[in-house]
Design an enzyme around this catalytic site. Structure first.
Site, PDB file in Angstrom:
ATOM      1  N   CYS A 121     -14.241   9.433   2.692  1.00 31.82           N
ATOM      2  CA  CYS A 121     -13.872   9.460   1.287  1.00 31.82           C
ATOM      3  C   CYS A 121     -14.139   8.082   0.666  1.00 31.82           C
ATOM      4  O   CYS A 121     -13.790   7.079   1.289  1.00 31.82           O
ATOM      5  CB  CYS A 121     -12.397   9.840   1.163  1.00 31.82           C
ATOM      6  SG  CYS A 121     -11.826  10.069  -0.510  1.00 31.82           S
ATOM      7  N   PRO A 122     -14.765   8.030  -0.469  1.00 32.03           N
ATOM      8  CA  PRO A 122     -15.101   9.076  -1.432  1.00 32.03           C
ATOM      9  C   PRO A 122     -16.552   9.578  -1.333  1.00 32.03           C
ATOM     10  O   PRO A 122     -16.985  10.332  -2.187  1.00 32.03           O
ATOM     11  CB  PRO A 122     -14.895   8.395  -2.771  1.00 32.03           C
ATOM     12  CG  PRO A 122     -15.375   7.001  -2.528  1.00 32.03           C
ATOM     13  CD  PRO A 122     -14.927   6.699  -1.096  1.00 32.03           C
TER      14      PRO A 122
END
Length: 89
Positions: A18-19
């Protein structure tokens, strides 16, 4: 079901955290014509929440989501259809 569509684009984001899975999925969705299908495979556990939210925000349709068995453990796969007019346009 997953690989039968000739208009299907596969995006393997395994190993990204993430992201990055969401950002790369967004970029891929915005680059595809309406009616095309994107299959995203990733290993980031947060993608189970983030990808469906992104699909909703982009105005696309989440056709299916599944956890894959086997190695590497914890893989997720999403089948997304691009809509005619995403809300970001």
């Amino acid at each position: 079901m997953w690989d039968e569509d000739p208009d299907c684009v596969d995006l393997d984001l395994s190993g990204l955290k993430c992201p990055l899975p969401v950002l790369r999925t967004r970029k891929a969705l915005r680059g595809l014509a309406a009616g095309r299908t994107l299959v995203v495979t990733c290993t980031d556990p947060l993608a189970a929440l983030d990808i469906p939210n992104l699909v909703r925000e982009e105005g696309a349709h989440l056709d299916a989501a599944e956890r894959l068995e086997g190695q590497p453990a914890g893989r997720l796969r999403f089948r997304i259809t691009v809509s005619a007019r995403p809300p970001h346009s």
